[in-house]
Design a protein around this motif. Structure first.
Motif, PDB file in Angstrom:
ATOM      1  N   SER A 151       0.827  -1.209   0.000  1.00 44.93           N
ATOM      2  CA  SER A 151       0.000   0.000   0.000  1.00 44.93           C
ATOM      3  C   SER A 151       0.863   1.263   0.000  1.00 44.93           C
ATOM      4  CB  SER A 151      -0.917   0.005   1.219  1.00 44.93           C
ATOM      5  OG  SER A 151      -0.172  -0.168   2.410  1.00 44.93           O
ATOM      6  N   LYS A 200       0.445   2.653  -9.641  1.00 47.64           N
ATOM      7  CA  LYS A 200      -0.489   1.754 -10.320  1.00 47.64           C
ATOM      8  C   LYS A 200       0.267   0.779 -11.222  1.00 47.64           C
ATOM      9  CE  LYS A 200      -4.278   1.794  -9.967  1.00 47.64           C
ATOM     10  NZ  LYS A 200      -5.144   1.138  -8.956  1.00 47.64           N
ATOM     11  N   ASN A 210      -1.510  -0.728  -4.051  1.00 48.06           N
ATOM     12  CA  ASN A 210      -2.806  -0.183  -3.657  1.00 48.06           C
ATOM     13  C   ASN A 210      -2.579   1.244  -3.168  1.00 48.06           C
ATOM     14  OD1 ASN A 210      -4.359  -2.569  -4.103  1.00 48.06           O
ATOM     15  ND2 ASN A 210      -3.496  -3.428  -2.223  1.00 48.06           N
ATOM     16  N   GLU A 211      -3.317   2.192  -3.735  1.00 46.76           N
ATOM     17  CA  GLU A 211      -2.952   3.584  -3.521  1.00 46.76           C
ATOM     18  C   GLU A 211      -4.035   4.387  -2.799  1.00 46.76           C
ATOM     19  OE1 GLU A 211       0.118   4.933  -6.728  1.00 46.76           O
ATOM     20  OE2 GLU A 211      -1.809   4.548  -7.690  1.00 46.76           O
ATOM     21  N   THR A 212      -3.539   5.224  -1.885  1.00 49.61           N
ATOM     22  CA  THR A 212      -4.392   6.139  -1.148  1.00 49.61           C
ATOM     23  C   THR A 212      -3.897   7.563  -1.369  1.00 49.61           C
ATOM     24  OG1 THR A 212      -4.889   4.515   0.591  1.00 49.61           O
ATOM     25  CG2 THR A 212      -5.200   6.846   1.137  1.00 49.61           C
ATOM     26  N   ASP A 255      -7.103   4.027  -5.345  1.00 50.45           N
ATOM     27  CA  ASP A 255      -8.027   3.097  -4.693  1.00 50.45           C
ATOM     28  C   ASP A 255      -8.810   3.733  -3.558  1.00 50.45           C
ATOM     29  OD1 ASP A 255      -7.168   0.471  -6.032  1.00 50.45           O
ATOM     30  OD2 ASP A 255      -5.270   1.290  -5.329  1.00 50.45           O
TER      31      ASP A 255
END
Length: 348
Positions: A177, A195, A200-202, A221
């Motif tokens: 993440s 990506k 998984n990106e915030t 995400d």
């Protein structure tokens, strides 16, 4: 930002004083040396650094000052000692154009960290005593199938985030993440690389206004409003990595609290100061790491990766006559996400 190169009368746009206003400027490049590469510039990205030095924000600007360190173009001529490039190659110039080429960092192709100091592409002093003006040498080759206009922002904005991401092996850990603080020129490239790496990106932003573009346009995400304590609490210990691209002053402890045990926060921006509690790092074995751009090796790697995986920055192409307006819009954050000047077709 110029259209011509060595041993010719060149036309560019330069600022003459701390007002930062740019206007046409005629000058001459030095005669091509044996290890130089002469480039016809086709496009140049607009970086916030251009604005900083045009307006003498750091007190070291040398006028007339011609900015621009996201430069792409076509090789016109090469010196007798140059064997990596040939006339007609698509090439790029990033944030530095020279170094000692003899220290450990230069030998490891990390020239930007040269022990004797890398020579900046503009407002720097080269080994012949001349003040650099927007680049006259080149180190990387851009694949013919990659648009030159899209390549320009990679040479600063892209590289600034790509280099630390691969240094911390984010490209080898799909499923991990990543949090990205700030959604501008650097931040949107961090999202695109993340990506492509399978992370998984915030997105962490002070304003909810960017939520739709972060999720729909860039494909993040999750979106967290960092000024919302409940959202930040819910995101506690959820991130393996954070890339901090926010240039304004901001607290660090709340962001560090989002890291998992052993997590890493990479600082690529220039807040006026960094303050945090030692306990924020010690409890949880966390790390804060700094980074600038990168040397020739990682630059070429990034360009090749972008071509292979079709990673392109979001750009707005402008004529050079609109560069002063672009600087004002940059201050207001009114760009999605990088201006690129069409040098070839507008600098006459």
């Amino acid at each position: 930002m110029s259209s011509l190169s060595a041993n010719e009368n060149c036309l560019g746009w330069a600022s003459r004083d701390a007002s930062g206003v740019l206007s046409p400027y005629n000058f001459s490049r030095r005669t091509l040396r044996s290890d130089d590469v002469s480039v016809k510039i086709t496009h140049c990205g607009v970086c916030y650094a251009d604005l900083i030095w045009c307006r003498n924000a750091l007190g070291d600007s040398k006028y007339p000052l011609m900015p621009g360190h996201e430069i792409v173009g076509i090789v016109k001529e090469v010196g007798s000692n140059v064997d990596l490039f040939k006339v007609g190659d698509h090439v790029g110039v990033g944030t530095c154009v020279n170094s000692c080429r003899d220290c450990d960092y230069c030998n490891d192709e990390q020239e930007v960290y040269c022990e004797k100091g890398a020579v900046a592409t503009f407002n720097g002093v080269d080994d012949d005593g001349s003040i650099t003006k927007g680049g006259y040498s080149s180190y990387i080759v851009i694949p013919d199938n990659y648009p030159l206009a899209s390549a320009a922002p990679l040479l600063c904005a892209g590289l600034t985030v790509y280099a630390p991401m691969v240094r911390h092996k984010m490209n080898q850990q799909p499923g991990k993440s990543l949090g990205v603080i700030g959604l501008g020129g650097l931040g949107h490239m961090a999202v695109k690389f993340g990506k492509a790496f399978g992370l998984n990106e915030t997105i962490l932003s002070t304003s909810i206004s960017k939520k739709e573009e972060a999720l729909s346009l860039l494909g993040a995400d999750r979106f967290v409003v960092s000024s919302d304590q409940e959202q930040m609490k819910a995101a506690s210990k959820s991130l393996d990595f954070i890339i901090d691209t926010a240039s304004g002053d901001h607290p660090f402890d709340p962001y560090i609290s989002l890291l998992k045990t052993g997590g890493v926060l990479v600082l690529v921006s220039y807040a006026s100061e960094v303050k945090f509690s030692p306990a924020s790092l010690n409890i949880g074995m966390k790390t804060i790491s700094g980074s600038v751009t990168g040397g020739t090796k990682v630059t070429q790697e990034m360009i090749d990766f972008c071509a292979a995986h079709e990673v392109y920055p979001n750009i707005e192409i402008i004529p050079i006559q609109n560069v002063n307006e672009a600087h004002e819009r940059l201050i207001k954050g009114d760009v999605r996400y990088r201006f690129v000047i069409d040098i070839e077709n507008s600098l006459k």
